[in-house]
Scaffold this motif. Structure first.
Motif, PDB file in Angstrom:
ATOM      1  N   UNK A 163       0.838  -1.197   0.000  1.00 39.89           N
ATOM      2  CA  UNK A 163       0.000   0.000   0.000  1.00 39.89           C
ATOM      3  C   UNK A 163       0.876   1.252   0.000  1.00 39.89           C
ATOM      4  N   UNK A 164       0.355   2.339  -0.557  1.00 40.42           N
ATOM      5  CA  UNK A 164       1.044   3.616  -0.437  1.00 40.42           C
ATOM      6  C   UNK A 164       1.236   3.906   1.041  1.00 40.42           C
ATOM      7  N   UNK A 165       2.414   4.413   1.387  1.00 38.11           N
ATOM      8  CA  UNK A 165       2.726   4.709   2.780  1.00 38.11           C
ATOM      9  C   UNK A 165       2.866   6.227   2.919  1.00 38.11           C
ATOM     10  N   UNK A 166       2.374   6.763   4.040  1.00 34.48           N
ATOM     11  CA  UNK A 166       2.278   8.211   4.224  1.00 34.48           C
ATOM     12  C   UNK A 166       3.016   8.687   5.473  1.00 34.48           C
ATOM     13  N   UNK A 167       3.433   9.942   5.399  1.00 32.93           N
ATOM     14  CA  UNK A 167       3.907  10.701   6.554  1.00 32.93           C
ATOM     15  C   UNK A 167       2.800  11.706   6.845  1.00 32.93           C
ATOM     16  N   UNK A 168       2.422  11.845   8.115  1.00 34.53           N
ATOM     17  CA  UNK A 168       1.309  12.722   8.480  1.00 34.53           C
ATOM     18  C   UNK A 168       1.671  13.629   9.654  1.00 34.53           C
ATOM     19  N   UNK A 169       1.003  14.765   9.700  1.00 31.97           N
ATOM     20  CA  UNK A 169       0.986  15.638  10.869  1.00 31.97           C
ATOM     21  C   UNK A 169      -0.386  15.462  11.502  1.00 31.97           C
ATOM     22  N   UNK A 170      -0.443  15.272  12.822  1.00 33.55           N
ATOM     23  CA  UNK A 170      -1.734  15.158  13.488  1.00 33.55           C
ATOM     24  C   UNK A 170      -1.601  15.598  14.938  1.00 33.55           C
ATOM     25  N   UNK A 171      -2.754  15.800  15.560  1.00 36.47           N
ATOM     26  CA  UNK A 171      -2.781  16.163  16.971  1.00 36.47           C
ATOM     27  C   UNK A 171      -3.680  15.178  17.690  1.00 36.47           C
ATOM     28  N   UNK A 172      -3.199  14.672  18.823  1.00 32.72           N
ATOM     29  CA  UNK A 172      -3.986  13.743  19.631  1.00 32.72           C
ATOM     30  C   UNK A 172      -3.732  14.033  21.094  1.00 32.72           C
ATOM     31  N   UNK A 173      -4.775  14.092  21.868  1.00 32.99           N
ATOM     32  CA  UNK A 173      -4.679  14.318  23.313  1.00 32.99           C
ATOM     33  C   UNK A 173      -3.833  15.550  23.637  1.00 32.99           C
ATOM     34  N   UNK A 174      -3.961  16.595  22.811  1.00 30.99           N
ATOM     35  CA  UNK A 174      -3.255  17.849  23.056  1.00 30.99           C
ATOM     36  C   UNK A 174      -1.801  17.864  22.633  1.00 30.99           C
ATOM     37  N   UNK A 175      -1.310  16.784  22.040  1.00 29.75           N
ATOM     38  CA  UNK A 175       0.084  16.746  21.591  1.00 29.75           C
ATOM     39  C   UNK A 175       0.133  16.747  20.075  1.00 29.75           C
ATOM     40  N   UNK A 176       0.918  17.656  19.515  1.00 27.56           N
ATOM     41  CA  UNK A 176       1.052  17.746  18.071  1.00 27.56           C
ATOM     42  C   UNK A 176       2.214  16.874  17.610  1.00 27.56           C
ATOM     43  N   UNK A 177       1.926  15.964  16.680  1.00 25.29           N
ATOM     44  CA  UNK A 177       2.932  15.088  16.097  1.00 25.29           C
ATOM     45  C   UNK A 177       3.174  15.573  14.664  1.00 25.29           C
ATOM     46  N   UNK A 178       4.423  15.818  14.318  1.00 30.10           N
ATOM     47  CA  UNK A 178       4.749  16.224  12.954  1.00 30.10           C
ATOM     48  C   UNK A 178       5.626  15.153  12.316  1.00 30.10           C
ATOM     49  N   UNK A 179       5.457  14.990  11.011  1.00 25.35           N
ATOM     50  CA  UNK A 179       6.225  14.013  10.242  1.00 25.35           C
ATOM     51  C   UNK A 179       6.151  12.616  10.850  1.00 25.35           C
TER      52      UNK A 179
END
Length: 192
Positions: A163-179
Motif C-alpha cells: 500500500x502507499x505509505x504516508x507521513x502525516x501531521x496530526x494532533x492527539x490528546x493535546x500533543x502535536x505530532x509532525x512528520x
C-alpha cells in the motif's frame, strides 16, 4: 544545644523536601501526563518507549507516490491505532511514497522489552534490504529510529504491504505530532 538540633532538623526536612520534589512524576499540577508521557506507549506494543513529537525527514532514496489516494496536503482522519489517541484523529498528509512497508518484531538494543507487530518500517529503513519485497519471517537489521532502542536492532518481518505509505501531521490528546512515520492507505479515511 537545642537550637543546634532544631537547625539540623529544619535543614533535614528542607533537604528531604527538595529531594522528593526532584523525584516527582512528569505530571503537571492538574495530574495530566506531560507531552513526553503522551508520546510513549500504545505504538505497536511498546509501552514506556519514547516516540519523538517530530519524526524528522524520510530516509534517502524514498520514491514519491505518483498517484496516491491521498495527495500531499489532503486533510484525512486516521483509523490506525499505533499510538494512544491516533484512531479518529484529524491529520494532514505531508508525504506519500511507493515502497514496501513492514510490521516487525524486535528487541530494543537498549535492553527494553521485546516489541511485537511494530507498524511500520519501510524497505529503506532496513539495512541491506535491496529492492525486492522481503518474506515474512526474514531477519533484518533496522536503521529507523522511530522509537528509543530501535536503530540497530535485529528484527523479524511479521507482515508486509505494498500500500502507499504516508507521513502525516496530526494532533492527539493535546500533543502535536509532525512528520509521523508511517500510516498506510488502509489506515486512513477521508476527513468527515
Amino acid at each position: 544545644m537545642n537550637r543546634r538540633i532544631s537547625i539540623l532538623v529544619a535543614v533535614g526536612i528542607l533537604g528531604g523536601s527538595l529531594a522528593l520534589a526532584g523525584c516527582s512524576t512528569a505530571n503537571d499540577e492538574a495530574g495530566t501526563p506531560s507531552q513526553s508521557e503522551d508520546a510513549q506507549g500504545g505504538h505497536g506494543g511498546h509501552d514506556g518507549m519514547e516516540h519523538p513529537a517530530d519524526g524528522g525527514p524520510v530516509p534517502e532514496g524514498m520514491k514519491e507516490a505518483t498517484d496516491p489516494e491521498y495527495p500531499v496536503g489532503t486533510e484525512v482522519t486516521l483509523t490506525a491505532d499505533h499510538m494512544e489517541g491516533m484512531n479518529g484523529a484529524s491529520a494532514t498528509i505531508v508525504g506519500a511514497y511507493d515502497t514496501y512497508t513492514y510490521a516487525i518484531d524486535y528487541t530494543p538494543v537498549d535492553g527494553g522489552d521485546p516489541v511485537t507487530d511494530h507498524k511500520w518500517v519501510v524497505q529503506e529503513e532496513l539495512d541491506g534490504a535491496g529492492d525486492a519485497r522481503l518474506d515474512d519471517g526474514t531477519e533484518v537489521t533496522v536503521t529507523a529510529d522511530h522509537m528509543e532502542g530501535m536503530d540497530g536492532a535485529t528484527a523479524t518481518i511479521a507482515s508486509s504491504t505494498e500500500e502507499t505509505v504516508y507521513v502525516v501531521d496530526y494532533e492527539a490528546d493535546g500533543m502535536k505530532m509532525t512528520n509521523h512515520k508511517w500510516v498506510v492507505d488502509s489506515e486512513i479515511q477521508p476527513a468527515s
